[in-house]
Write a protein that holds these residues in place. Structure first.
Motif, PDB file in Angstrom:
ATOM      1  N   THR A 151       0.754  -1.345  -0.072  1.00 57.23           N
ATOM      2  CA  THR A 151       0.042  -0.207  -0.116  1.00 57.23           C
ATOM      3  C   THR A 151       1.081   1.321   0.065  1.00 57.23           C
ATOM      4  OG1 THR A 151       0.024  -0.015   2.335  1.00 57.23           O
ATOM      5  CG2 THR A 151      -1.834  -1.233   1.160  1.00 57.23           C
ATOM      6  N   LEU A 152       2.151   1.146   0.445  1.00 59.68           N
ATOM      7  CA  LEU A 152       3.046   2.152   0.511  1.00 59.68           C
ATOM      8  C   LEU A 152       3.416   2.836  -0.803  1.00 59.68           C
ATOM      9  CD1 LEU A 152       5.489   1.046   3.261  1.00 59.68           C
ATOM     10  CD2 LEU A 152       3.645   2.807   3.525  1.00 59.68           C
ATOM     11  N   ILE A 326     -15.407  12.697   6.081  1.00 57.40           N
ATOM     12  CA  ILE A 326     -15.090  12.480   4.713  1.00 57.40           C
ATOM     13  C   ILE A 326     -14.133  11.502   4.522  1.00 57.40           C
ATOM     14  CG2 ILE A 326     -13.876  13.675   2.944  1.00 57.40           C
ATOM     15  CD1 ILE A 326     -14.871  16.448   3.986  1.00 57.40           C
ATOM     16  N   LEU A 327     -13.126  11.199   5.698  1.00 61.81           N
ATOM     17  CA  LEU A 327     -12.104  10.149   5.252  1.00 61.81           C
ATOM     18  C   LEU A 327     -12.887   8.912   5.449  1.00 61.81           C
ATOM     19  CD1 LEU A 327      -9.128  11.458   7.288  1.00 61.81           C
ATOM     20  CD2 LEU A 327      -9.539  11.442   4.684  1.00 61.81           C
ATOM     21  N   ALA A 328     -13.959   8.753   6.396  1.00 59.50           N
ATOM     22  CA  ALA A 328     -14.675   7.675   6.592  1.00 59.50           C
ATOM     23  C   ALA A 328     -15.398   7.088   5.301  1.00 59.50           C
ATOM     24  CB  ALA A 328     -15.619   7.664   7.777  1.00 59.50           C
ATOM     25  N   VAL A 329     -15.708   8.175   4.489  1.00 61.44           N
ATOM     26  CA  VAL A 329     -16.421   7.677   3.306  1.00 61.44           C
ATOM     27  C   VAL A 329     -15.599   7.140   2.415  1.00 61.44           C
ATOM     28  CG1 VAL A 329     -17.706   9.039   1.382  1.00 61.44           C
ATOM     29  CG2 VAL A 329     -18.088   9.574   3.858  1.00 61.44           C
ATOM     30  N   PHE A 330     -14.311   7.792   2.253  1.00 57.20           N
ATOM     31  CA  PHE A 330     -13.487   7.315   1.480  1.00 57.20           C
ATOM     32  C   PHE A 330     -12.880   5.917   1.654  1.00 57.20           C
ATOM     33  CE2 PHE A 330     -12.345  11.699   0.145  1.00 57.20           C
ATOM     34  CZ  PHE A 330     -12.171  11.681  -1.248  1.00 57.20           C
ATOM     35  N   VAL A 331     -12.945   5.760   2.975  1.00 55.29           N
ATOM     36  CA  VAL A 331     -12.343   4.199   3.540  1.00 55.29           C
ATOM     37  C   VAL A 331     -13.713   3.263   3.120  1.00 55.29           C
ATOM     38  CG1 VAL A 331     -11.786   2.831   5.695  1.00 55.29           C
ATOM     39  CG2 VAL A 331     -10.954   5.069   5.101  1.00 55.29           C
ATOM     40  N   LEU A 332     -14.940   3.617   3.530  1.00 55.12           N
ATOM     41  CA  LEU A 332     -16.180   2.795   3.241  1.00 55.12           C
ATOM     42  C   LEU A 332     -16.242   2.359   1.767  1.00 55.12           C
ATOM     43  CD1 LEU A 332     -18.570   1.495   4.308  1.00 55.12           C
ATOM     44  CD2 LEU A 332     -19.680   3.561   4.049  1.00 55.12           C
ATOM     45  N   LEU A 333     -16.172   3.617   0.936  1.00 55.08           N
ATOM     46  CA  LEU A 333     -16.220   3.184  -0.462  1.00 55.08           C
ATOM     47  C   LEU A 333     -15.164   2.211  -1.141  1.00 55.08           C
ATOM     48  CD1 LEU A 333     -17.803   6.617  -2.043  1.00 55.08           C
ATOM     49  CD2 LEU A 333     -18.992   4.290  -1.102  1.00 55.08           C
ATOM     50  N   VAL A 369      -4.920   9.773   0.221  1.00 56.76           N
ATOM     51  CA  VAL A 369      -4.279   8.662  -0.168  1.00 56.76           C
ATOM     52  C   VAL A 369      -4.066   7.535   0.850  1.00 56.76           C
ATOM     53  CG1 VAL A 369      -1.870   8.088  -0.981  1.00 56.76           C
ATOM     54  CG2 VAL A 369      -2.848   9.995  -1.925  1.00 56.76           C
ATOM     55  N   ILE A 370      -3.901   7.920   2.131  1.00 62.36           N
ATOM     56  CA  ILE A 370      -3.948   6.899   3.052  1.00 62.36           C
ATOM     57  C   ILE A 370      -5.130   6.429   3.176  1.00 62.36           C
ATOM     58  CG2 ILE A 370      -3.578   6.541   5.555  1.00 62.36           C
ATOM     59  CD1 ILE A 370      -1.554   8.883   5.692  1.00 62.36           C
ATOM     60  N   ALA A 371      -6.335   6.942   3.124  1.00 69.41           N
ATOM     61  CA  ALA A 371      -7.583   6.277   3.184  1.00 69.41           C
ATOM     62  C   ALA A 371      -7.803   5.700   1.782  1.00 69.41           C
ATOM     63  CB  ALA A 371      -8.774   7.482   3.117  1.00 69.41           C
ATOM     64  N   LEU A 372      -7.158   5.812   0.737  1.00 71.22           N
ATOM     65  CA  LEU A 372      -7.095   4.762  -0.317  1.00 71.22           C
ATOM     66  C   LEU A 372      -6.405   3.521   0.260  1.00 71.22           C
ATOM     67  CD1 LEU A 372      -6.452   7.133  -3.406  1.00 71.22           C
ATOM     68  CD2 LEU A 372      -8.861   6.412  -2.491  1.00 71.22           C
ATOM     69  N   GLU A 373      -5.202   3.862   0.823  1.00 73.44           N
ATOM     70  CA  GLU A 373      -4.591   2.817   1.045  1.00 73.44           C
ATOM     71  C   GLU A 373      -5.278   1.745   2.190  1.00 73.44           C
ATOM     72  OE1 GLU A 373      -1.244   4.786   2.960  1.00 73.44           O
ATOM     73  OE2 GLU A 373       0.154   3.896   1.477  1.00 73.44           O
ATOM     74  N   ILE A 374      -5.879   2.236   2.949  1.00 73.01           N
ATOM     75  CA  ILE A 374      -6.652   1.446   3.814  1.00 73.01           C
ATOM     76  C   ILE A 374      -7.770   0.622   3.091  1.00 73.01           C
ATOM     77  CG2 ILE A 374      -8.179   1.476   5.679  1.00 73.01           C
ATOM     78  CD1 ILE A 374      -6.972   3.905   6.779  1.00 73.01           C
ATOM     79  N   GLY A 375      -8.500   1.299   2.020  1.00 76.37           N
ATOM     80  CA  GLY A 375      -9.408   0.616   1.505  1.00 76.37           C
ATOM     81  C   GLY A 375      -8.650  -0.525   0.374  1.00 76.37           C
ATOM     82  N   LEU A 376      -7.251  -0.298   0.230  1.00 81.38           N
ATOM     83  CA  LEU A 376      -6.856  -1.573  -0.731  1.00 81.38           C
ATOM     84  C   LEU A 376      -6.438  -2.694   0.018  1.00 81.38           C
ATOM     85  CD1 LEU A 376      -3.734   0.533  -2.213  1.00 81.38           C
ATOM     86  CD2 LEU A 376      -5.664  -0.526  -3.637  1.00 81.38           C
ATOM     87  N   ILE A 377      -6.680  -2.539   1.375  1.00 80.36           N
ATOM     88  CA  ILE A 377      -6.321  -3.978   2.272  1.00 80.36           C
ATOM     89  C   ILE A 377      -7.483  -4.076   2.993  1.00 80.36           C
ATOM     90  CG2 ILE A 377      -3.818  -3.705   2.137  1.00 80.36           C
ATOM     91  CD1 ILE A 377      -4.057  -2.670   5.002  1.00 80.36           C
ATOM     92  N   VAL A 408      -4.333  -2.579   9.524  1.00 78.99           N
ATOM     93  CA  VAL A 408      -5.274  -1.745   9.249  1.00 78.99           C
ATOM     94  C   VAL A 408      -5.288  -0.774  10.845  1.00 78.99           C
ATOM     95  CG1 VAL A 408      -7.861  -1.196   9.323  1.00 78.99           C
ATOM     96  CG2 VAL A 408      -6.473  -2.955   7.802  1.00 78.99           C
ATOM     97  N   ILE A 409      -5.126  -1.390  11.769  1.00 76.96           N
ATOM     98  CA  ILE A 409      -5.056  -0.735  13.114  1.00 76.96           C
ATOM     99  C   ILE A 409      -3.968   0.495  13.285  1.00 76.96           C
ATOM    100  CG2 ILE A 409      -4.676  -0.820  15.640  1.00 76.96           C
ATOM    101  CD1 ILE A 409      -6.118  -3.472  15.468  1.00 76.96           C
ATOM    102  N   ALA A 410      -2.808  -0.045  12.490  1.00 76.52           N
ATOM    103  CA  ALA A 410      -1.522   0.821  12.512  1.00 76.52           C
ATOM    104  C   ALA A 410      -1.617   1.800  11.594  1.00 76.52           C
ATOM    105  CB  ALA A 410      -0.279  -0.211  12.030  1.00 76.52           C
ATOM    106  N   MET A 411      -2.411   1.701  10.562  1.00 68.13           N
ATOM    107  CA  MET A 411      -2.718   2.755   9.664  1.00 68.13           C
ATOM    108  C   MET A 411      -3.702   3.623  10.163  1.00 68.13           C
ATOM    109  SD  MET A 411      -3.048   0.597   6.035  1.00 68.13           S
ATOM    110  CE  MET A 411      -2.621   2.008   5.016  1.00 68.13           C
ATOM    111  N   LEU A 412      -4.834   3.246  11.012  1.00 67.76           N
ATOM    112  CA  LEU A 412      -5.630   4.428  11.628  1.00 67.76           C
ATOM    113  C   LEU A 412      -4.747   5.002  12.778  1.00 67.76           C
ATOM    114  CD1 LEU A 412      -8.765   1.968  11.930  1.00 67.76           C
ATOM    115  CD2 LEU A 412      -8.417   3.620  10.389  1.00 67.76           C
TER     116      LEU A 412
END
Length: 434
Positions: A151-152, A326-333, A369-377, A408-412
């Motif tokens: 994800t990096l 807003i970030l939660a929306v990115f992560v959810l989608l 971009v970090i929110a996108l990273e979280i969505g990737l995994i 995921v916890i580390a990214m949060l």
């Protein structure tokens, strides 16, 4: 039917097409064309499509995307990915969880050559997964380490995610690239800490590797030296104001091509494959961007974009709480939608809100971009997880997703630290040579 209702129906049709596995760019373009035709007429729809396609074809900044994709592909075939992993393994592989940590370090290094999370995960997975299997690592945790490290790729410069964000918001690509450096290092450190904690709590999951001699460490480090030269020449040149991002991308391609030729690792067959992969990725990116630039005018004309902005700004929350929403929306989608598509769809909607709240646009770009990273995994899609699973088809997806949870916890935690200390992202851009 009102324009606003037509906009809502268009969004519903878009998600239906995506659920039917319609290519994202085509789905966006189809909804945009259909929506503008209904709201105005067919001529206006075709004019929007042709104008946006022509203007995007003339945007020289977009050349950065194929250049950096080609640089990553050349780095992979030249053996730099293997060298990065070997150098990291030489120094920390003998520790408990060392092979997984070496994978994270290797992914971090390769991200500075690739700009793609999927490419980083696939390339490092091919190198690291056999080694971790040989030392009897838990295969779910091994695959999770590769998927998380990959994800990096869209945070550490060069980043195609930052390029798209810059084009959508008219921000500096160079500043966004530099802004991703320290947050990328922060996430790398959090991932390494996560591995150390998991390995200490469950030693059987991530056992120790073999300790190498000082001579072997020196040899492995010297083989990875060309990587440092390429990174210093590209990212360092942008930071120092010596090169523009476009010039840096061209220099990176020439440097990695020279390394591949010097090592005699570039053959006519794999060069042809590299060109096809680069063209395929570039066409995908262009298609998504064109589709989004047809869809967004439709959403604006329907009033949906302004309605979202007004609704979010009217909520009784402060700037930080709104930003988290807003970030939660990115992560959810991001759990079921392709990252680039989500970027070009949501950023034009939420960017006016961010500007109204006084949030720094460069800082917001890093968080997105970090929110996108979280969505990737994150399940159910988690593109990086399924890419890595293709390398280990016998490992159930559920095992990999369970192994992903600590990352995921580390990214949060990383997002929380950035919100508390925005200068982590903003310090280097503020010191760039202007």
């Amino acid at each position: 039917m009102s324009a606003f209702t037509i906009g809502l129906v268009g969004i519903a049709v878009l998600f239906a097409l995506l659920a039917l596995r319609t290519p994202v760019g085509f789905a966006m373009a189809a909804v945009g064309l259909g929506g503008i035709t209904i709201l105005q007429n067919e001529r206006a729809a075709l004019a929007t499509f042709s104008t946006e396609t022509f203007e995007l074809a003339l945007k020289l900044d977009l050349i950065i995307i194929p250049f950096f994709v080609l640089m990553g592909n050349l780095a992979g075939v030249s053996g730099l990915s293997r060298n990065l992993y070997d150098a990291a393994y030489a120094w920390i592989g003998h520790r408990r969880g060392g092979l997984a940590s070496a994978t994270i370090l290797g992914c971090t290094g390769f991200s500075a050559l690739s700009g793609s999370s999927v490419a980083s995960a696939v390339t490092m997975g091919q190198v690291a997964l056999p080694e971790m299997r040989r030392y009897k690592y838990d295969e779910g945790f091994s695959a999770a380490s590769v998927a998380a490290g990959g994800t990096l790729g869209i945070l550490i410069p060069p980043s195609t995610g930052f390029v798209l964000y810059a084009l959508l918001t008219e921000q500096s690509i160079g500043q966004l690239f530099v802004a991703g450096i320290l947050p990328g290092i922060l996430l790398m450190g959090l991932f390494l800490t996560t591995i150390a904690i998991v390995a200490s709590l469950r030693p059987s999951v991530a056992p120790s590797g073999e300790r190498l001699t000082s001579q072997e460490r020196y040899s492995a480090t010297m083989k990875a030296l060309p990587f440092l030269l390429v990174v210093v020449g590209t990212v360092g040149g942008i930071y120092a104001g010596i090169f523009t991002p476009m010039e840096s991308a061209a220099i990176g391609v020439v440097a990695t091509l020279a390394i591949a030729l010097w090592r005699r690792s570039l053959t006519p067959s794999n060069f042809s494959r590299i060109v096809r992969q680069t063209v395929s990725t570039t066409v995908m990116c262009y298609t998504i961007i064109i589709g989004a630039n047809v869809l967004n005018p439709f959403l604006a004309r329907s009033g949906l974009t302004s309605w979202v902005s007004e609704t979010v700004l009217s909520l009784p929350m402060g700037a930080t709480a709104t930003l988290l929403l807003i970030l939660a929306v990115f992560v959810l989608l991001g759990t079921f939608m392709e990252g680039f598509a989500m970027l070009v769809l949501l950023v034009p909607i939420f960017f006016p809100v961010i500007m109204a709240l006084g949030v720094d646009p460069i800082f917001f770009g890093v968080l997105v971009v970090i929110a996108l990273e979280i969505g990737l995994i994150t399940p159910p899609v988690g593109i990086n997880v399924f890419v890595v699973k293709a390398l280990v088809p016998h490992v159930p997806s559920t095992r990999i997703f369970l192994g992903i949870l600590p990352f995921v916890i580390a990214m949060l935690i990383g997002v929380g630290l950035l919100l508390l200390f925005p200068q982590i992202a903003l310090f280097l851009p503020s010191t760039m040579f202007r």
